[in-house]
Design an enzyme around this catalytic site. Structure first.
Site, PDB file in Angstrom:
ATOM      1  N   TRP A 160       0.840  -1.196   0.000  1.00  0.00           N
ATOM      2  CA  TRP A 160       0.000   0.000   0.000  1.00  0.00           C
ATOM      3  C   TRP A 160       0.878   1.250   0.000  1.00  0.00           C
ATOM      4  O   TRP A 160       1.872   1.287   0.735  1.00  0.00           O
ATOM      5  CB  TRP A 160      -0.877  -0.015   1.244  1.00  0.00           C
ATOM      6  CG  TRP A 160      -1.986   0.972   1.259  1.00  0.00           C
ATOM      7  CD1 TRP A 160      -1.938   2.248   1.743  1.00  0.00           C
ATOM      8  CD2 TRP A 160      -3.325   0.766   0.803  1.00  0.00           C
ATOM      9  NE1 TRP A 160      -3.172   2.837   1.623  1.00  0.00           N
ATOM     10  CE2 TRP A 160      -4.044   1.967   1.044  1.00  0.00           C
ATOM     11  CE3 TRP A 160      -3.999  -0.315   0.220  1.00  0.00           C
ATOM     12  CZ2 TRP A 160      -5.393   2.099   0.711  1.00  0.00           C
ATOM     13  CZ3 TRP A 160      -5.332  -0.187  -0.109  1.00  0.00           C
ATOM     14  CH2 TRP A 160      -6.022   1.014   0.137  1.00  0.00           C
ATOM     15  N   HIS A 208      -0.437  -5.798   6.692  1.00  0.00           N
ATOM     16  CA  HIS A 208      -1.284  -5.952   5.499  1.00  0.00           C
ATOM     17  C   HIS A 208      -0.464  -6.335   4.275  1.00  0.00           C
ATOM     18  O   HIS A 208      -0.903  -6.162   3.148  1.00  0.00           O
ATOM     19  CB  HIS A 208      -2.092  -4.666   5.245  1.00  0.00           C
ATOM     20  CG  HIS A 208      -3.061  -4.367   6.345  1.00  0.00           C
ATOM     21  ND1 HIS A 208      -4.405  -4.625   6.280  1.00  0.00           N
ATOM     22  CD2 HIS A 208      -2.844  -3.871   7.585  1.00  0.00           C
ATOM     23  CE1 HIS A 208      -4.981  -4.280   7.418  1.00  0.00           C
ATOM     24  NE2 HIS A 208      -4.047  -3.824   8.230  1.00  0.00           N
ATOM     25  N   HIS A 230      -3.586 -11.530   3.303  1.00  0.00           N
ATOM     26  CA  HIS A 230      -3.742 -11.333   4.746  1.00  0.00           C
ATOM     27  C   HIS A 230      -5.204 -11.285   5.168  1.00  0.00           C
ATOM     28  O   HIS A 230      -6.108 -11.129   4.341  1.00  0.00           O
ATOM     29  CB  HIS A 230      -3.022 -10.041   5.165  1.00  0.00           C
ATOM     30  CG  HIS A 230      -3.669  -8.807   4.634  1.00  0.00           C
ATOM     31  ND1 HIS A 230      -3.451  -8.330   3.343  1.00  0.00           N
ATOM     32  CD2 HIS A 230      -4.545  -7.962   5.210  1.00  0.00           C
ATOM     33  CE1 HIS A 230      -4.163  -7.236   3.170  1.00  0.00           C
ATOM     34  NE2 HIS A 230      -4.829  -6.989   4.269  1.00  0.00           N
ATOM     35  N   ASP A 272      -7.613  -9.049   7.619  1.00  0.00           N
ATOM     36  CA  ASP A 272      -7.774  -7.907   8.515  1.00  0.00           C
ATOM     37  C   ASP A 272      -8.364  -8.418   9.814  1.00  0.00           C
ATOM     38  O   ASP A 272      -9.226  -9.311   9.810  1.00  0.00           O
ATOM     39  CB  ASP A 272      -8.809  -6.909   7.979  1.00  0.00           C
ATOM     40  CG  ASP A 272      -8.372  -6.168   6.738  1.00  0.00           C
ATOM     41  OD1 ASP A 272      -9.237  -5.461   6.177  1.00  0.00           O
ATOM     42  OD2 ASP A 272      -7.213  -6.298   6.324  1.00  0.00           O
ATOM     43  N   HIS A 291      -8.300  -3.191  12.724  1.00  0.00           N
ATOM     44  CA  HIS A 291      -7.845  -2.364  11.603  1.00  0.00           C
ATOM     45  C   HIS A 291      -8.812  -1.222  11.319  1.00  0.00           C
ATOM     46  O   HIS A 291      -8.411  -0.125  10.937  1.00  0.00           O
ATOM     47  CB  HIS A 291      -7.675  -3.234  10.357  1.00  0.00           C
ATOM     48  CG  HIS A 291      -7.295  -2.492   9.122  1.00  0.00           C
ATOM     49  ND1 HIS A 291      -6.186  -1.663   9.047  1.00  0.00           N
ATOM     50  CD2 HIS A 291      -7.880  -2.421   7.895  1.00  0.00           C
ATOM     51  CE1 HIS A 291      -6.111  -1.139   7.828  1.00  0.00           C
ATOM     52  NE2 HIS A 291      -7.136  -1.574   7.113  1.00  0.00           N
ATOM     53  N   HIS A 346     -15.722  -1.804   4.788  1.00  0.00           N
ATOM     54  CA  HIS A 346     -15.209  -2.348   6.054  1.00  0.00           C
ATOM     55  C   HIS A 346     -16.214  -2.106   7.184  1.00  0.00           C
ATOM     56  O   HIS A 346     -16.381  -2.947   8.076  1.00  0.00           O
ATOM     57  CB  HIS A 346     -13.871  -1.698   6.419  1.00  0.00           C
ATOM     58  CG  HIS A 346     -12.700  -2.176   5.624  1.00  0.00           C
ATOM     59  ND1 HIS A 346     -12.351  -1.645   4.403  1.00  0.00           N
ATOM     60  CD2 HIS A 346     -11.786  -3.155   5.878  1.00  0.00           C
ATOM     61  CE1 HIS A 346     -11.283  -2.267   3.943  1.00  0.00           C
ATOM     62  NE2 HIS A 346     -10.915  -3.181   4.802  1.00  0.00           N
ATOM     63  N   GLU A 382      -7.782 -10.418   2.103  1.00  0.00           N
ATOM     64  CA  GLU A 382      -7.439  -9.511   0.995  1.00  0.00           C
ATOM     65  C   GLU A 382      -6.121  -9.962   0.364  1.00  0.00           C
ATOM     66  O   GLU A 382      -5.310 -10.641   1.009  1.00  0.00           O
ATOM     67  CB  GLU A 382      -7.291  -8.072   1.524  1.00  0.00           C
ATOM     68  CG  GLU A 382      -8.608  -7.501   2.026  1.00  0.00           C
ATOM     69  CD  GLU A 382      -8.455  -6.223   2.831  1.00  0.00           C
ATOM     70  OE1 GLU A 382      -7.379  -5.977   3.397  1.00  0.00           O
ATOM     71  OE2 GLU A 382      -9.443  -5.457   2.906  1.00  0.00           O
TER      72      GLU A 382
HETATM   73  N1  LIG Z   1      -1.438  -0.694   4.414  1.00  0.00           N
HETATM   74  C1  LIG Z   1      -2.407   0.269   4.563  1.00  0.00           C
HETATM   75  C2  LIG Z   1      -2.083   1.465   5.140  1.00  0.00           C
HETATM   76  C3  LIG Z   1      -3.053   2.435   5.318  1.00  0.00           C
HETATM   77  C4  LIG Z   1      -4.354   2.174   4.869  1.00  0.00           C
HETATM   78  C5  LIG Z   1      -4.677   0.995   4.275  1.00  0.00           C
HETATM   79  C6  LIG Z   1      -3.691   0.049   4.119  1.00  0.00           C
HETATM   80  C7  LIG Z   1      -3.997  -1.234   3.469  1.00  0.00           C
HETATM   81  O1  LIG Z   1      -3.150  -2.078   3.257  1.00  0.00           O
HETATM   82  C8  LIG Z   1      -5.376  -1.513   3.075  1.00  0.00           C
HETATM   83  C9  LIG Z   1      -5.784  -2.694   3.886  1.00  0.00           C
HETATM   84  N2  LIG Z   1      -5.304  -3.949   3.306  1.00  0.00           N
HETATM   85  C10 LIG Z   1      -7.278  -2.804   4.076  1.00  0.00           C
HETATM   86  O2  LIG Z   1      -7.636  -3.596   4.900  1.00  0.00           O
HETATM   87  O3  LIG Z   1      -8.035  -2.133   3.431  1.00  0.00           O
HETATM   88 ZN   LIG Z   2      -9.291  -4.408   4.574  1.00  0.00          ZN
HETATM   89 ZN   LIG Z   3      -5.987  -5.316   4.889  1.00  0.00          ZN
END
Ligand SMILES: Nc1ccccc1C(=O)C[C@H](N)C(=O)O
Ligand SMILES: [Zn+2]
Ligand SMILES: [Zn+2]
Length: 217
Positions: free
Chosen positions: A24, A54, A58, A60, A64, A166, A178
């Site tokens: 990300w 993440h 993975h 969540d 998160h 979410h 995800e």
């Molecule tokens: N690393 C991040 C940093 C900041 C905001 C989102 C992410 C994500 O990786 C999205 C996450 N996988 C999610 O569950 O939406």
């Molecule tokens: Zn997510």
């Molecule tokens: Zn995630």
């Protein structure tokens, strides 16, 4: 002599974790460092990993997206084991909707894994992934769903600030995966095995996600 059935076919639906793994934007790059190396007087190789919770494929945890949500170590494991259905949504779809899923839905199989990429982007970050219409999550919960998986890196669009998908997932207490890699998996019913690690305080956990052939009745 017990007749042993042939081993059921397995699909590994997990991203390889390696330096250079697309993450990300702004998140922790995947890093590994050798802390001990095999040499005279040292019989072992040992390494240290530095990674985002993440990274790659993975699960969540509610923490998160909910300040008082459960951590990865507190997750009930049952949703991450059991029959799942893989359904492809048209590539380039901005949001996966009930209309994309309902015509192919097998009632009674409580895990939905969405396949949105023509080819999983292993080499570069892509912001234009298929997100999830919150109404699809509401519908999945109504169908008795317990888990939603996707090959996208998130359920919500990259620039989302209120995380409606979410939020709907949290309302229904559904589990989520995800970053699945579903390129080689035909649509159908499988046994999902994708256990989060007992990371006591974490907001997410890497998983080794696999699908196993499910006896078609
Ligand atoms: N690393 C991040 C940093 C900041 C905001 C989102 C992410 C994500 O990786 C999205 C996450 N996988 C999610 O569950 O939406
Ligand atoms: Zn997510
Ligand atoms: Zn995630």
């Amino acid at each position: 002599m017990i007749a042993t059935p042939p081993p059921a076919r397995l699909w590994d639906i997990s991203q390889p974790l390696r330096p250079g793994l697309p993450v990300w934007p702004g998140d922790t790059a995947f890093g590994e460092e050798r802390t001990w190396s095999i040499q005279p007087g040292c019989p072992v190789n040992v390494s240290r990993l530095v990674m985002s919770t993440h990274s790659g494929t993975h699960a969540d945890a509610p923490l998160h997206y909910d300040a008082i949500g459960l951590t990865a170590g507190a997750l009930d494991l049952a949703p991450y084991l059991g029959p799942a259905q893989v359904i492809t949504v048209p590539p380039g779809t901005p949001f996966a909707t009930v209309d994309d899923v309902a015509p192919h839905w097998r009632p009674g199989v409580p895990r939905l894994l969405l396949h949105s990429y023509d080819r999983f982007p292993h080499e570069a970050w892509r912001s234009d992934y298929t997100a999830i219409d919150p109404a699809l999550i509401d519908w999945l919960a109504g169908q008795g769903g317990v888990l939603l998986g996707t090959d996208a890196p998130s359920l919500d669009p990259q620039d989302s600030k209120d995380l409606p998908a979410h939020t709907m997932l949290n309302r229904h207490r559904l589990a989520v995966l995800e970053g699945l890699v579903l390129d080689a998996v035909p649509d159908g019913i499988y046994e999902l095995i994708a256990l989060p690690l007992p990371l006591s305080n974490a907001d997410a956990s890497p998983v080794r996600a696999v699908l196993r052939e499910w006896p078609q009745r």
